[in-house]
Motif scaffolding. Structure first.
Motif, short mmCIF file in Angstrom:
data_model
loop_
_atom_site.label_atom_id
_atom_site.label_comp_id
_atom_site.label_asym_id
_atom_site.label_seq_id
_atom_site.Cartn_x
_atom_site.Cartn_y
_atom_site.Cartn_z
N GLY A 205 1.08 -1.24 -0.01
CA GLY A 205 -0.01 0.09 -0.01
C GLY A 205 0.90 1.28 0.02
O GLY A 205 0.36 2.57 0.18
N LEU A 206 2.19 1.26 -0.03
CA LEU A 206 2.91 2.47 0.08
C LEU A 206 3.43 2.88 -1.30
O LEU A 206 4.07 3.81 -1.55
CB LEU A 206 4.23 2.11 0.69
N GLY A 207 2.76 2.29 -2.34
CA GLY A 207 2.92 2.82 -3.70
C GLY A 207 3.94 2.18 -4.50
O GLY A 207 4.49 2.90 -5.35
N LYS A 208 4.50 0.97 -4.24
CA LYS A 208 5.45 0.28 -4.96
C LYS A 208 5.19 0.10 -6.27
O LYS A 208 5.98 0.50 -7.21
CB LYS A 208 5.80 -0.96 -4.23
N SER A 209 3.98 -0.49 -6.66
CA SER A 209 3.73 -0.85 -8.00
C SER A 209 3.56 0.32 -8.86
O SER A 209 3.95 0.40 -10.02
CB SER A 209 2.61 -1.73 -8.26
N THR A 210 2.70 1.44 -8.36
CA THR A 210 2.56 2.54 -8.96
C THR A 210 3.95 3.16 -9.32
O THR A 210 4.23 3.88 -10.27
CB THR A 210 2.03 3.55 -7.88
N ARG B 120 -2.01 -8.35 -11.84
CA ARG B 120 -2.08 -8.30 -10.37
C ARG B 120 -3.35 -8.52 -9.74
O ARG B 120 -4.30 -8.01 -10.04
CB ARG B 120 -1.45 -7.14 -10.07
N LYS C 258 5.13 7.99 -0.99
CA LYS C 258 3.91 8.95 -0.80
C LYS C 258 4.31 10.35 -0.51
O LYS C 258 3.86 11.09 0.46
CB LYS C 258 2.72 8.44 -0.23
N ASP D 190 3.90 13.26 -1.22
CA ASP D 190 2.80 14.10 -1.49
C ASP D 190 1.78 14.41 -0.29
O ASP D 190 1.09 15.50 0.02
CB ASP D 190 1.83 14.09 -2.71
N GLY E 20 4.19 8.43 -6.78
CA GLY E 20 4.08 7.84 -8.06
C GLY E 20 2.45 8.09 -8.35
O GLY E 20 1.70 8.57 -7.76
N ARG F 54 -0.91 13.57 -9.83
CA ARG F 54 -2.02 13.19 -9.00
C ARG F 54 -2.82 14.57 -8.79
O ARG F 54 -2.45 15.67 -8.54
CB ARG F 54 -1.55 12.77 -7.44
N TYR G 266 -5.70 16.76 -7.02
CA TYR G 266 -6.18 17.02 -5.76
C TYR G 266 -7.26 18.11 -6.04
O TYR G 266 -7.09 18.93 -6.70
CB TYR G 266 -5.27 17.07 -4.72
P1 GDP Z 1 1.77 -1.24 -3.14
O1 GDP Z 1 0.94 -2.16 -2.53
O2 GDP Z 1 2.91 -0.84 -2.45
O3 GDP Z 1 2.43 -1.89 -4.81
O4 GDP Z 1 1.03 0.02 -3.57
P2 GDP Z 1 0.15 0.42 -4.74
O5 GDP Z 1 1.01 0.87 -5.99
O6 GDP Z 1 -0.81 -0.58 -4.97
O7 GDP Z 1 -0.65 1.93 -4.43
C1 GDP Z 1 -1.46 1.69 -3.18
C2 GDP Z 1 -2.54 3.01 -3.26
O8 GDP Z 1 -1.59 4.17 -2.91
C3 GDP Z 1 -3.28 3.18 -4.54
O9 GDP Z 1 -4.49 3.59 -4.28
C4 GDP Z 1 -2.28 4.38 -5.17
O10 GDP Z 1 -3.26 5.14 -6.01
C5 GDP Z 1 -1.93 5.16 -3.79
N1 GDP Z 1 -0.58 5.78 -4.21
C6 GDP Z 1 0.47 5.18 -4.95
N2 GDP Z 1 1.46 5.95 -4.71
C7 GDP Z 1 1.01 7.14 -4.47
C8 GDP Z 1 1.74 8.40 -4.05
O11 GDP Z 1 2.97 8.82 -4.39
N3 GDP Z 1 0.85 9.29 -3.22
C9 GDP Z 1 -0.46 8.96 -2.86
N4 GDP Z 1 -0.92 9.93 -2.06
N5 GDP Z 1 -0.89 7.84 -3.14
C10 GDP Z 1 -0.29 7.16 -3.83
#
Ligand code: GDP
Length: 330
Positions: free
Chosen positions: A47-52, A66, A183, A185, A241, A256, A258
């Motif tokens: 959930g920390l945005g790794k895949s993004t 995925r 994250k 931002d 990301g 992103r 907002y």
């Molecule tokens: P992973 O589980 O670490 O691979 O995380 P994901 O890439 O699936 O991202 C989890 C959630 O965080 C999603 O809802 C993304 O849209 C959001 N997210 C990803 N990157 C960022 C970022 O840089 N900032 C914020 N605020 N949200 C992000």
């Protein structure tokens, strides 16, 4: 007596020109033909945005297939390691990129030793390489060694959590760790600075050895030196990301959206994304591979040979005269 080198202008002189000055071109042509490969691991809480971030870095959708787990599945999930491979090409240069993901990391109720499967994975790749290298067919070895691990740190905690410390300490001998503040931002610029310096301090305090950027050559130009300095000072990279392209001041950018505005992934005033990408791709990819080969793999290899030698000696002692050190039967 000293060897006197001819002045470099002599190179232009046909008589003095042997031809090895073309070596860089030969190497260049050969490696372009062969293509390059790079293996990047992403780790940290889900959930920390790794895949993004990975998608943003390489402008691809690496995770089309995925499957997201629900809460119940996540409770029982163990750390499972997946690999995604993409071939990308830019100006005729081919790069085979492998992303190793560690989903579910740190999510279970009990997270003790959740670094173990990741460490085992890295070791297995070393082991495979070691075997292939000492085997009969050394020509076409598939190299799956992990060259770099981006470790994601939560922006919501106060610095590192015990899990982060444990993970990085368990892995720093095996892989090049590059810490990432996720994250960014969600933080104000001064919060980012404070978190960064707290994290740097804790990395130092807990003896975590992250990837060290090589020293800059003293003959580099001033601009390059400044850039290098800025790179070293921005650890951990604060990144943002996004999988979306939005419109900002008439330009279409990855960002992103907002209610109060737009954060741009590739805007250096907004985060360190570009610094991270430049480092990974443009400036330090080869060094990350060299350090993997010369330090991490070499450590593994030395340990392997040491324990193999020990086993052989033990076996020999058992067979022939191993009783030498024992007390003779009375
Ligand atoms: P992973 O589980 O670490 O691979 O995380 P994901 O890439 O699936 O991202 C989890 C959630 O965080 C999603 O809802 C993304 O849209 C959001 N997210 C990803 N990157 C960022 C970022 O840089 N900032 C914020 N605020 N949200 C992000």
């Amino acid at each position: 007596s000293q060897i006197h080198m001819p002045p470099s202008s002599a190179l232009q002189d046909d008589k003095e020109y042997v031809g090895f000055a073309t070596l860089p071109n030969q190497v260049h042509r050969k490696s372009v033909k062969k293509g390059f490969d790079f293996t990047l691991m992403v780790a940290g809480e889900s959930g920390l945005g790794k895949s993004t971030l990975v998608n943003s870095l390489f402008l691809t959708d690496m995770y089309r297939d995925r499957k997201l787990l629900n809460a119940e599945e996540r409770i029982t999930q163990t750390v499972e390691i997946t690999k995604h491979v993409v071939d990308i090409e830019e100006k005729g240069v081919k790069l085979r990129l492998t992303i190793v993901d560690t989903p579910g990391f740190g999510e279970a109720v009990n997270n003790t030793e959740c670094w173990k499967p990741v460490a085992d994975y890295i070791d297995q790749q070393f082991e495979q390489y070691f075997r292939d290298e000492s085997g009969l067919n050394r020509k076409n070895i598939q190299d799956n060694r992990v060259h770099c691990c981006l470790y994601f740190i939560s922006p919501f905690g106060h610095g590192l959590r015990p899990l982060d410390v444990e993970f990085m300490r368990a892995l720093h001998q095996r892989v090049n760790i590059v810490p990432i503040l996720a994250k960014a931002d969600t933080l104000t610029p001064s919060e980012v600075e404070r978190k960064k310096s707290k994290i740097r301090e804790e990395i130092e305090r807990y003896g975590i050895r992250i990837y060290q950027f090589p020293e800059c050559d003293s003959d580099e130009d001033e601009d390059f030196k400044l850039q290098d300095q800025a790179l070293k000072e921005s650890i951990p990279f604060a990144v943002i990301g996004s999988n979306m392209v939005v419109e900002a001041k008439g330009r279409r950018v990855r960002g992103r959206l907002y209610p109060w505005g737009i954060v741009e992934v590739e805007n250096p005033a907004h985060c360190d994304f570009v610094k991270l990408r430049t480092m990974l791709v443009k400036t330090h990819m080869q060094d990350l591979k060299d350090v993997t080969r010369e330090t991490h793999y070499e450590n593994y290899r030395a340990q392997c040979i040491q324990s193999m030698t020990r086993m052989v000696v033990k076996e020999r002692n058992r067979k022939y005269g191993g009783t030498r050190h024992k007390c003779p039967p009375c």
